[in-house]
Design an enzyme around this catalytic site. Structure first.
Site, PDB file in Angstrom:
ATOM      1  CG  PHE B 476     -42.368 110.108 -14.767  1.00 30.92           C
ATOM      2  CD1 PHE B 476     -42.921 109.578 -13.613  1.00 30.92           C
ATOM      3  CD2 PHE B 476     -42.161 109.259 -15.853  1.00 30.92           C
ATOM      4  CE1 PHE B 476     -43.264 108.232 -13.553  1.00 30.92           C
ATOM      5  CE2 PHE B 476     -42.502 107.909 -15.796  1.00 30.92           C
ATOM      6  CZ  PHE B 476     -43.064 107.401 -14.643  1.00 30.92           C
ATOM      7  N   PRO B 477     -43.061 114.984 -14.010  1.00 36.44           N
ATOM      8  CG  PRO B 477     -44.441 116.361 -12.722  1.00 36.44           C
ATOM      9  CD  PRO B 477     -44.432 115.060 -13.486  1.00 36.44           C
ATOM     10  CG  HIS B 478     -37.837 115.287 -14.337  1.00 37.85           C
ATOM     11  ND1 HIS B 478     -38.674 114.615 -15.202  1.00 37.85           N
ATOM     12  CD2 HIS B 478     -36.814 115.734 -15.095  1.00 37.85           C
ATOM     13  CE1 HIS B 478     -38.172 114.640 -16.431  1.00 37.85           C
ATOM     14  NE2 HIS B 478     -37.032 115.328 -16.391  1.00 37.85           N
ATOM     15  CB  ALA B 479     -36.592 120.346 -11.191  1.00 37.25           C
TER      16      ALA B 479
END
Lengths: 563, 563
Positions: B476-479
């Protein structure tokens, strides 16, 4: 619903409640004595139909089931929907590839199971036309009797196989394929018979047209419609409410193709069956969708249909024993002869031949529908109609037990068969392992007739070797004994919990004492693995531990386990 | 089914397929634009009924839906079964204790929601009897208009609440309780109206009898029958096929009590509703049983019923705009006034008052049935009947959107709303973490309008802090970004797998890039937890990883998750 009068609403709903209620009660009762539920459902129809209720209290029977009144048409329609949805569900379960795999032998069995009874029927009609109607209609009678005796009841066979849990076996598929092709051929022959009645002669062009239409319909559904389903079902699943969209799609397709099949001269149920096969073949149809349709249809719609068969006529009045005996005899002889002849060509063993004979004798609804049409066209008289109906019921009722007798499949273990009230300790007194085994052994002693001490020491001996506490609050103390010839199970519930040295350190709240014959090595392992399977389910575990009666205990197991 | 002719079978099945098919298609379509499906189902009825199809091609319409023909009675009966089973299901969901808990406020709301529209209706009938029928019937007209304007449609409200997923909320139970008591009172009043019509005067003794019977029936079902169910259901579950025996028990009970309710002068659906409440109250009824009944009824039976409402009349012919406007206006004004008045007594806030007003305006089928009976008795003319029907449809159609507008409940997050085709990468090319984030950022750039580099570096920055590989082949890469004002999700499937340094060491096959507004702290956590929830399910994980198209991907999620 606006056009229904208050009285129609009262009677319509009440009659449905009575039909469905009695059919389910007798269906379940027959199920418990290991007969297919459809026999109980037909029997319920006989009890509440003209045969019994109509005889005892005709006014009440006519009030509750007003045959002839317009509200009764809707009961008929619901029965029709019952058989259509039943065939749709049966079709969903058909594995098309395994049917095709059996190609050659299916064709031989089907052809024989049509040809031999058909020939016998032709002969019967030729020799004794006056048994059925006027000798003037000899040709039509011959064709009718031939068809009526050779046609096999797809819905009945499908239901019998479902009830006996044989549906998805190879053998089930073989019988079903035979019935399917038999049905296909039967309805083609029947359409020809109708034409003969209308025109007085066999018209090759129309016969060719009927055959062509039937084959074209089957091909269109199994190829074109199947392809469409395969493409569109994922879309429907993705873009509509789940599983509602798919359920509606399946039912609407079934209704539509049934109507189409009826319109081009086959019977509606054949269209539903084909629709089911086409839809069931796609891997995109989910198990949950199947289950919802299946459970609702098998428990609400199909009992209505089978009960309606029993309600169709008075089975006592105008009963012609001789004719009935002849017809039943010819059907059974014909179907078994066909199975034997085809079986020897296919080199299948005796057991399978007998089973196929048993499976194909059921003429059920098909025979009744055929008889009704023939009666309407004046080909046969009421005596003959009743004999056909009785033949249909008798062969249907005989089919399942015969099939069961010949197949007698290896019984798989069902732990519910092992659990009974006598072997159930609601609230164990013991708080130590030793006392617990003593308490279970005492109960087992009553069940087995063995001395309690004998059981106690054998079980304790085993327990000393290695703990039988499995964790998850469960323990399975066990022993193999030379004195018993079948397995025994004692179940104890302990509210305080007993320390069985389980790997997770938890005390056992459910203790199962398993006693098996010394001679049978596998039995113990089978029971242990089956019990583990059932009680690995947390819901079952929690509910059984908290069961406050034997009935609740069984109910909790049954909610997840059907054996 | 033996008494049905071939043509009846063709037409009966085809018309069912058309009604159900069109109702489901429009129901699902309305669902997608966030309106309750029942409006789509009624709309389908209008399209295939006399309003549109009957106008375009009357011969075809009459062939397909042969009103007056005996086969059409079965369509009516199925629609009746539809509404009965719908109310049965609605009853199953009612939590009796939470209804009783609300006792006092429910009574006040119910009394007002009957009394105010009833008074307005009486006034309307008194002032303008000739709008409805002959002025000679003034008393009957007054009572009829009063009842028709005050009665609330239980099935419609139940379905709206189900469609809006408000059914089991406290507010849902409040509205439903109001509708239930309203219905109870409404039918008592209606029985009195019928007596007045028959005898020309109000007879206190018969009024007392009607009230007594209704209360006795309700008490008998909710106390005696409920007790019986509570005792017998575990037995049925333990001793019959599961869940078939229970399903049949529920349906048979519903049919039987419906018939009984109709027989003692209430409407059948009231009996079904009571039966549902009584059965649904026992903790022994299992979720699976409920679900099978619920799905089948809501997707097969109830669409038939709602479509049949739309098919009832020609909504264009004889349309009396003035009368319709008056009736619709009076109903809405009356119900809202009632909700306001009762609300101020109960001291509930404005939002709830408006919502109760919206929820209770739907008159639906009740109004239509009432109108039909009045038409049959010659109290009202066809114009008035049509206005009543239109009022029923209009208020039904208005009720749901109004209810939704006033309630506007906190929208819970549905990840399906975040996933679209533009943000879906079927087969990721990247094999390293860096390339993967680059690939996802490129796609996100198109969706958000931001520069790909900006997204790439923000996500990578976060990734450096701590790995977003979750294990189970998921990452779940996120920003959080200040430039966006709503969340964006990009989904990538990688067949080769990308190493995201997951705790279990497995490569990620499913990668979700989550971009949320900087201002909203909770959003990211909500999406993360929702995604984890969905993909913790192994089945969803396996199926989505192997999805070979966007549609399959969505279908796999939907099979387990409804948002």
């Amino acid at each position: 619903m606006g056009t229904l009068t208050g009285n129609e609403i009262i009677v319509g709903l009440l009659s449905l409640a009575v039909i469905l209620g009695s059919a389910k009660i007798l269906g379940e009762a027959f199920n418990r004595i290991k007969l297919p539920s459809l026999i109980g459902e037909i029997f319920a129809g006989i009890l509440i139909g003209p045969t019994l209720l109509g005889r005892i209290n005709p006014e009440f029977a006519q009030w509750l089931f007003p045959t002839g009144a317009r509200i009764y048409v809707s009961i008929d329609m619901l029965a029709l929907l019952g058989v259509i949805l039943l065939l749709l569900v049966a079709g969903l379960e058909v594995d098309l590839s395994s049917v095709l795999k059996q190609g050659r032998s299916v064709m031989i069995f089907s052809l024989f199971s049509i040809a031999i009874p058909f020939s016998l029927g032709i002969l019967l009609g030729y020799l004794f036309p006056e048994l059925f109607g006027s000798a003037d209609n000899r040709l039509a009678i011959m064709l009718f009797v031939g068809t009526a005796l050779s046609i096999t009841a797809l819905p009945v066979i499908a239901k019998i196989l479902m009830d006996l849990k044989l549906f998805q076996s190879d053998f089930g598929m073989l019988i079903l394929s035979i019935a399917m092709i038999n049905d296909l051929l039967g309805w083609i022959v029947f359409s020809v018979v109708i034409q003969v009645i209308h025109t007085g002669a066999v018209q090759p062009l129309m016969v060719a047209q009927t055959i062509g239409l039937t084959l074209a319909f089957s091909a269109a559904v199994l190829v074109v419609f199947r392809g469409i389903v395969h493409q569109t079902l994922p879309w429907i699943q993705a873009h509509t409410s789940y599983p509602g969209g798919v359920i509606a799609f399946v039912v609407v397709s079934g209704l539509f193709l049934s109507s189409l099949a009826e319109a081009i001269g086959m019977h509606a149920i054949f269209g539903a069956f084909m629709a089911g096969i086409a839809i069931g073949d796609t891997p995109h149809l989910r198990e949950k969708t199947r289950e919802i349709i299946d459970k609702f249809v098998n428990n609400i719609f199909s009992p209505l249909f089978f009960a309606s068969i029993g309600m169709r006529i008075d089975f006592i009045r105008n009963f012609n024993p001789l004719l009935t005996l002849i017809i039943v005899g010819v059907v059974i002889a014909g179907k078994f002869a066909a199975a034997f002849a085809a079986g020897s060509l296919n080199r299948v063993d005796m057991k399978i031949r007998m089973s196929i004979g048993s499976g194909t004798i059921a003429s059920g609804a098909m025979g009744i529908i055929l008889g009704l049409v023939a009666l309407q066209y004046g080909i046969i008289n009421e005596d003959a109609f009743e004999s056909i109906v009785i033949m249909a019921v008798v062969t249907t009722v005989l089919s399942a037990p015969l099939l069961k007798m010949f197949l007698k499949k290896e019984k798989t273990l069902n732990i519910l068969d092992l659990i009974d009230r006598r072997g159930f300790i609601q609230d164990m007194k013991a708080i130590t392992l030793r006392d617990a085994i003593r308490e279970l052994a005492d109960t087992a002693s009553v069940k087995t007739g063995l001395q309690s001490d004998r059981i106690f020491y054998k079980v304790l001996e085993r327990e000393m070797l290695m703990s039988t506490g499995m964790g998850f609050n469960i323990a399975f103390p066990h022993a193999r004994l030379p004195e018993i010839d079948k397995p025994h199970l004692v179940v104890g519930i302990s509210n305080t919990g007993i320390d069985f040295n389980a790997p997770d350190g938890l005390p056992a709240h459910l203790v199962f004492l398993i006693l098996t014959p010394l001679s049978d090595q596998n039995m113990q392992i089978q029971i242990l693995s089956e019990l583990s399977n059932v009680f690995l389910n947390e819901k079952v575990r929690t509910e059984t531990m908290n069961a406050d009666s034997f009935i609740h205990f069984i109910a909790a197991i049954k909610s997840q386990y059907t054996g």
